[in-house]
Every structure is written in structure tokens, then in C-alpha cells.
Design an enzyme around this catalytic site. Structure first.
Site, PDB file in Angstrom:
ATOM      1  N   HIS A  23      83.085  37.024  24.288  1.00  0.00           N
ATOM      2  CA  HIS A  23      81.871  36.811  25.092  1.00  0.00           C
ATOM      3  C   HIS A  23      82.146  36.925  26.598  1.00  0.00           C
ATOM      4  CE1 HIS A  23      78.108  35.256  26.573  1.00  0.00           C
ATOM      5  NE2 HIS A  23      78.712  34.195  27.110  1.00  0.00           N
ATOM      6  N   GLU A  60      83.520  23.832  30.415  1.00  0.00           N
ATOM      7  CA  GLU A  60      82.747  23.130  29.403  1.00  0.00           C
ATOM      8  C   GLU A  60      83.411  23.161  28.029  1.00  0.00           C
ATOM      9  OE1 GLU A  60      78.061  22.845  28.054  1.00  0.00           O
ATOM     10  OE2 GLU A  60      78.721  24.391  29.450  1.00  0.00           O
ATOM     11  N   ASP A  61      84.004  24.295  27.669  1.00  0.00           N
ATOM     12  CA  ASP A  61      84.532  24.457  26.313  1.00  0.00           C
ATOM     13  C   ASP A  61      86.010  24.090  26.186  1.00  0.00           C
ATOM     14  OD1 ASP A  61      82.096  25.324  25.351  1.00  0.00           O
ATOM     15  OD2 ASP A  61      82.489  27.418  25.830  1.00  0.00           O
ATOM     16  N   ASP A  82      55.517  60.835  31.161  1.00  0.00           N
ATOM     17  CA  ASP A  82      56.851  60.464  31.629  1.00  0.00           C
ATOM     18  C   ASP A  82      57.799  60.079  30.500  1.00  0.00           C
ATOM     19  OD1 ASP A  82      55.445  58.182  31.167  1.00  0.00           O
ATOM     20  OD2 ASP A  82      56.017  57.161  33.012  1.00  0.00           O
ATOM     21  N   HIS A  88      83.784  31.480  33.075  1.00  0.00           N
ATOM     22  CA  HIS A  88      82.567  30.683  33.240  1.00  0.00           C
ATOM     23  C   HIS A  88      82.343  29.638  32.139  1.00  0.00           C
ATOM     24  CE1 HIS A  88      80.672  33.645  30.466  1.00  0.00           C
ATOM     25  NE2 HIS A  88      79.773  32.707  30.233  1.00  0.00           N
ATOM     26  N   ASP A 110      75.484  37.238  31.177  1.00  0.00           N
ATOM     27  CA  ASP A 110      75.683  36.288  30.079  1.00  0.00           C
ATOM     28  C   ASP A 110      74.521  36.391  29.093  1.00  0.00           C
ATOM     29  OD1 ASP A 110      76.926  33.725  28.924  1.00  0.00           O
ATOM     30  OD2 ASP A 110      74.902  33.060  29.415  1.00  0.00           O
TER      31      ASP A 110
END
Length: 728
Positions: A47, A75-76, A272, A71, A149
């Protein structure tokens, strides 16, 4: 995906020492996420690696790519920001901190790695959108990471439950894709839209995809042919260009199909869908190239747009034209420079490319001026949900671009009026607005502004304030939430007694309109989240709550009609009309002509001797004076059907030329038929219009009466029965 792929892509624009930082960030993240798996079944490190790869496509700086890889680490993996700061520096740590704060409460429903599900999803979405936009004002790179993300989460959405997939897709379509559009990141915008479209409307998604696929080979052959012709023509004229086919994404095609279907056109008529992009070296070559295209093929009238002379607020520049190529086939051609193309694809993200190269994008602040304005607006909003509504209506809707008399361009939501424009310029200008001009000609205040118009506001020197009519949604005076907030703020400052009296008067008039005699005002106030009836009436008085909202709430609460007399039988029958009869056998039903009930009215049935059950309003004069009460039975509207019902209205107005025309125009605009109309001139210089219309429901009738009240000279409007009695 491997880190080598990311390194190879980043190496094309980052110096070697920055690649070392990137590799260290990847190794750190891989170790922190070791053993962790996503719901899709892949290692979790996939990810952040995919998020970083998307940002490398935008050619963002090494700090942003490193923060993307890291990122989810705090937290993880329970790693502090201080540790990240010590190892990777303050810039990377600040970006990771910004993304972490936004991720702690996912925008809207919990996404697969959200840690705090539950609670008020709408409020959570609003609060965090506010945080995101404030974070954008501090460092846009935080939002670039957040968009990337969301992009990867959308690509792996299949692993979640159908309910979560749809919820996340809806939020992506409403918030993330428009945000990418306003930031000018076209490459992310169209992919987010297509991914959301797939889950929100799978049937139409497959329909459009099949249409596109079925003609893919034919379209590619055609584009190759016209590209070769055009390339040859450019070479003859000594113009060095790059010609390529321009892909049209599925959601855009679907929107075009919907628009064209309303005009009776087919998929093949969308000009278009077939499109070419021409890249040149400088601006003079852009105009030269368009001239060559127009000399080769006949241009379609009204299909030329110059976004070079008039760039979009997000910085987009290009020339757009459409021609009939090879005789009968419509073709769109976009012409721009290479630099314009880079900005068109990557928007304000391109700013960092020039910044890291030692150049400064002097137009950058102009491109995010709408964001700075938004941050100012949010300070005046009463709460997070109002802020979210403002963003959706004022920022993420389709736009119209107009000019001030000094030549400054202002972007407003499509459908915006001169009043919206005035409040966009300054609150005091809106409060003193009494008229407007567009391109030098006077226009009404409910006029919908058009692209390119020069708008001038006519003001009064007196401190008169805005009109209450501007808050009436049925009259169309304002479009933007920003203008509504400013007008409400003005009325809130007025005297409490004035607002209370006006609110009471408006409520009583609306209750008469819909035929309700009494209502528990305290209970009604609580349904609108006001503490007591007085607070509620004041809100109606200064316009925070419209009487139309009140009538819709009351009508929705009346799901079961009140029974005047209990049914005398217990057999539950079937009905052959949209009215279901209870307490009697299967009987035909007829609508009573004396009171003309419509769906939404409280009704009761009267069992006739040979015509089945006649359906009356419960306050009908004949029902109230009926002596044979045993003939009355309970009835309900049952399942709604597309039927029309007669409804009579009596209008009292000051006599003037054009009154009947104005009334007829309002009725026609609501797509309502007039069965009959009589006009009586009175001795006191007033006129009485008695009109019978055909309507579908009580809510439609209520909306019509509200709009008729806005006509100049109207004194009163009442619904009447066939016997002339007024409702209420």
C-alpha cells in the site's frame, strides 16, 4: 510492485542523494510493517509503495515520497514521530504527522485501515474535510499523499463489503475527485471518478464500458488516420508538434450520454469521444496550430474555448476546438504547450517540480486563491456540517467564471446569481445590493450568470440590508451556501421580537396552505433540533428554516391518516386504485369533487350506494356534516402512482397589467396544467383569480403556492374546495 520500480521512476527527476533517502524510508517502512497483511491479501507494504509510486508519477519531491512510504508507520507500528524526525528530518516528519492526523478519523465511513469506526459519519466527514483543507493551506503535499492514498484504496476496494464499497465510492465522487479537479490534478481526478462510478452505478458503468470497447479498434484506426493527416499538414507549415489521441474516461462519457439523451442524440453524436491532443513549443504556435486545424476541417460553431487567454482558476491552460473531420465525423482537438500539458496533468503538484529545480512558480498563489478564500469562509460557519455543505455547493460544483468591472476573474458555482457574486466580493456589497448589470445591461437578481460576463452590482447608500425573499429556495435568488450564511447572519442581528412575530406569521400561513389546523410547536421545534418553539419561530423569521421545509416535515410525518370514525367492519380488502380501502370489501374508489383531495391530504372514505367509495378530505364540509356516520370508512393513499388530481386555488392580488401572465408563467415553469381560470375585478382595486390545476401531490401544490406568493402584488393565496370553502 518492487521498490526498484519506484527507484527507477524517481531517478528520472531526483538527484542520487535523494534516492538514498527514499531507499532508507522504504527499508524502514518494510521492517515496521513486516508480517502485516491488507484485507486484499497482499503484504501491507504494497500500500505505501503504491502511494509513493502515484506521487512519483506526479514528480513530487523526495520528502513527499518518503512520507508516503512512512505514512502508516506511526499508527500501525507504534513508532513515534520523534523517531521519524531524528532519522529522516523535520520535513518528512511534518508530512507524516499531517497525514496521520487526517487518518485517525477517516473521512466519512471507516475505510479498511480506519481505527475509529462508528459515530456520526456525516459530522466526522465534515470535521475532517475542514482539517484537510486547513492542512492544505499549510502544506499541500499532505493532501497529495491523502489523494494518492485514496486512489490506491479505491483500486483495492473489492476486498471490502458491498456496503463499505459503495459508501467509500460515494465519498470519493463527492469529495476526493472534485478536490483533485480543483487542484488541477487531472490524472488522478478522472481515475478516481471512473473507480467510484464502477461501484456507485455498476449497470451503467458496464454499459458505457461495452460501448467504448465495441468501437475501440474502429476508433483507434480513425484517430491514427486523422493524426497522420494533421501531422503532415503541420509539417507543411513548418510547425514542430506532437500529435496523440486523447483518452476519454468512462464517467465523462456517461455524463455526456445523459446530457445528449435529453436532446434526443446518441452515443455516436458525442463529438469529444474522438479527440486529439497537439503539443507545441510556445503560445504563438498554439494559435498557429488551431488555424491550421480550422483551415483543414470545418469548425463546429460555439465549440472553441480559449483557456490560454482566460486560464481556469486551477491554472489549466489550453485551446479547445471541435471540427467535422473527414466530412461528417465530429472531432475534438486540444492544443497546448508542453509546460501547459504538464500543469494540466499534475496541477499544483507541478509547483514542486519547479521549486526543486530552483525555479519558482509565480502563479502558484493565484492557483490556490480559492483555497485561501475557503479557509477565511470557514471561520464564519456555524459548524462542521455547514462548512461541508458550503464546500460541496461553492467549491466542488461545476463552475462559472465571471469578471469584476476591474477585470478580476471570479469563479462561482454554476447557476450563481448576481447576489452570490456580490457576497463573494464583500459582505457589505451583498447587503446593499439592489440591482445588477451583466455586460452593461440590467439583469434581474435571480439571473444565472454566464461564463465571461462582466458583472457590476448596483447598491443603495441606505443601510437597508438584504431581502428575506433571497432566502426562499423556490425563488432562485441565491445558489451558494456562502451567500446564504451571510444573509442569515444579517437577519440574526435584527430584533428578536421582529423575527419571532414574522416566524409565527409565516408558520400560520403555511399551515393554512397545507390544510393543518393545529400543530404541537414545541414538538415540531425539537424535530428541527431547536430547544423550544420560540427559538424555532425565530429561525423561521430570519430564514434559517424555510416554511417549505416545515410543510415537508409535517407531511412526511402523516404516513397514516387520522380516522374520524372507527371502521365498522374488520375485513381487509383490496383496492383497484391508488387509494386503499380498509374495513370493507373490494370496492372501486372515486375522488370527491367537492374537496378534491390530493396525495398527502388526510382523507376518509364514504361508501356510496352504487359508486363504490368516494374519497374526501377529512376536513371536507360534506364529511363534517354527514349524518350517516356508519358509511365512513378508513382509507389510505396506498402505493403512489403517477396520477393527476385537480386542485383549486384562490388568489387575491392588487390589480395590475401582466398579473395573469405572471401567474400563468409560474404555473407553467412548475410543469403544472391549468384546467380553468376565472378573473374577477373587485371594487377595491384588487383582483381575484380562481384557478383549478392538475397536480401530482400535496408537496407539489405547496411548492407552487410558495412560488406564486413571490409574484409582485399578491395579497393572499388559499386552496379551496369545489364549493368555494377555504382550507384551514
Amino acid at each position: 510492485m518492487e521498490f526498484a520500480d519506484l527507484k527507477e521512476k524517481a531517478s528520472k527527476y531526483l538527484p542520487p542523494e535523494k534516492l538514498t533517502l527514499l531507499e532508507e524510508a522504504y527499508n524502514y517502512a518494510a521492517a515496521a510493517h513486516a508480517g502485516q497483511m491488507r484485507k486484499s491479501g497482499e503484504p501491507f507494504i504494497e500500500h505505501p509503495l503504491n502511494v509513493a509510486m502515484t506521487l512519483a508519477d506526479l514528480q513530487l519531491d523526495a520528502a513527499t515520497l518518503s512520507a508516503a512510504l512512512l505514512h502508516d508507520v506511526p499508527e500501525d507500528a507504534n513508532i513515534s514521530l520523534e523517531q521519524i524526525d531524528k532519522k529522516f528530518g523535520a520535513d518528512v516528519a511534518k508530512l507524516v504527522d499531517g497525514v496521520t492526523k487526517l487518518s485517525k478519523l477517516a473521512l466519512g465511513p471507516a475505510i479498511e485501515d480506519a481505527r475509529r469506526p462508528g459515530g456520526n459519519a456525516s459530522l466526522r466527514q465534515a470535521e475532517n474535510l475542514r482539517k484537510m483543507l486547513v492542512a492544505m493551506a499549510e502544506d499541500l503535499r499532505v493532501v497529495f499523499i491523502k489523494l494518492a492514498d485514496r486512489f490506491h484504496n479505491m483500486r483495492t476496494l473489492q476486498a471490502l463489503s458491498p456496503e463499505k464499497r459503495r459508501s467509500i465510492a460515494k465519498e470519493t465522487m463527492e469529495i476526493y475527485a472534485p478536490l483533485a479537479h480543483r487542484l488541477g490534478i487531472w490524472e488522478l481526478k478522472w481515475q478516481l471518478e471512473d473507480l467510484a462510478f464502477r461501484y456507485l452505478d455498476p449497470r451503467h458503468y458496464r454499459q458505457v464500458a461495452n460501448l467504448v470497447d465495441s468501437k475501440l479498434a474502429q476508433r483507434q484506426n480513425y484517430l491514427e488516420h486523422v493524426s497522420a493527416i494533421l501531422q503532415g499538414e503541420f509539417e507543411k507549415n513548418g510547425l514542430n508538434v506532437e500529435v496523440s489521441g486523447r483518452p476519454k474516461h468512462l464517467y465523462s462519457i456517461y455524463q455526456k450520454m445523459e446530457k445528449y439523451a435529453s436532446q434526443g442524440k446518441q452515443f455516436e453524436d458525442i463529438y469529444d469521444v474522438l479527440a486529439l491532443r497537439v503539443l507545441v513549443n510556445d503560445i504563438p504556435d498554439c494559435y498557429h496550430a488551431v488555424g491550421i486545424v480550422h483551415s483543414l476541417w470545418h469548425p463546429i460553431p460555439g465549440a472553441f474555448d480559449d483557456y490560454i487567454a482566460n486560464p481556469k482558476p486551477n491554472g489549466y491552460q489550453s485551446l479547445h476546438t471541435a471540427v467535422m473531420s473527414l466530412g461528417t465525423t465530429p472531432l475534438e482537438v486540444q492544443v497546448r504547450t508542453y509546460q501547459m500539458h504538464h500543469i494540466a496533468e499534475y496541477g499544483v503538484a507541478a509547483h514542486w517540480r519547479y521549486k526543486t529545480a530552483g525555479k519558482e512558480d509565480v502563479n502558484f498563489e493565484d492557483r490556490i486563491g480559492w483555497l485561501r478564500q475557503l479557509i477565511e469562509w470557514h471561520r464564519d460557519m456555524r459548524g462542521a456540517e455547514e462548512f461541508l455543505e458550503s464546500v460541496k455547493t461553492d467549491i466542488f460544483n461545476d463552475q462559472v467564471f465571471v469578471f469584476t468591472p476591474k477585470g478580476e476573474i471570479k469563479d462561482l458555482a454554476k447557476g450563481a446569481t448576481p447576489i452570490d457574486f456580490a457576497y463573494r466580493i464583500h459582505t457589505e456589497l451583498g447587503n446593499r445590493c439592489i440591482g445588477a448589470k451583466a455586460n452593461g445591461r440590467l439583469v434581474p437578481l435571480d439571473y444565472q450568470l454566464k461564463n465571461g460576463e462582466v458583472v457590476e452590482i448596483v447598491t443603495t447608500k441606505k443601510d437597508r440590508g438584504p431581502s428575506r425573499d433571497w432566502l426562499n429556495v423556490n425563488m432562485g435568488y441565491i445558489k451558494t451556501h456562502h451567500a446564504r450564511e451571510k444573509i442569515l447572519a444579517w437577519f440574526k442581528k435584527q430584533e428578536r421580537t421582529e423575527n419571532l412575530d414574522r416566524g409565527r406569521e409565516l408558520l400560520e400561513k403555511e399551515l393554512k396552505h397545507i390544510g393543518i389546523k393545529t400543530v404541537d410547536r414545541d414538538a415540531l421545534a425539537k424535530t428541527f433540533k431547536y430547544e423550544n418553539a420560540d427559538e424555532f419561530l425565530m429561525a423561521i423569521g430570519y430564514g434559517a428554516v424555510s416554511v417549505h421545509q416545515v410543510s415537508m416535515k409535517l407531511l412526511s410525518q402523516q404516513e397514516q391518516p387520522r380516522v374520524v370514525t372507527p371502521p365498522t367492519q374488520t375485513t381487509k380488502p383490496t383496492s383497484q386504485s391508488s387509494v386503499s380501502v380498509m374495513g370493507t370489501g373490494s370496492l372501486l374508489t372515486n375522488i370527491a369533487k367537492c374537496c378534491n383531495p390530493v396525495p398527502g391530504d388526510d382523507i376518509i372514505g364514504y361508501v356510496t350506494r352504487n359508486r363504490g367509495v368516494t374519497v374526501h378530505r377529512q376536513d371536507c364540509h360534506n364529511i363534517l356534516h354527514e349524518e350517516e356516520r356508519e358509511r365512513l370508512v378508513s382509507v389510505d393513499w396506498g402505493m403512489p402512482k403517477e396520477e393527476l388530481y385537480p386542485a383549486s386555488i384562490r388568489i387575491q392580488a392588487w390589480d395590475r397589467v401582466g398579473l395573469v401572465r405572471d401567474v400563468s408563467t409560474v404555473v407553467a415553469e412548475e410543469k403544472i396544467s391549468i384546467l380553468s381560470m376565472t378573473v374577477t375585478e373587485n371594487d377595491d382595486k384588487t383582483t381575484t383569480l380562481a384557478m383549478t390545476t392538475q397536480i401530482k401531490s400535496l408537496s407539489q401544490l405547496t411548492r407552487l403556492m410558495a412560488k406564486l406568493e413571490g409574484i409582485r402584488g399578491i395579497i393572499s393565496i388559499n386552496r379551496v374546495g369545489a364549493d368555494g370553502s377555504r382550507s384551514g
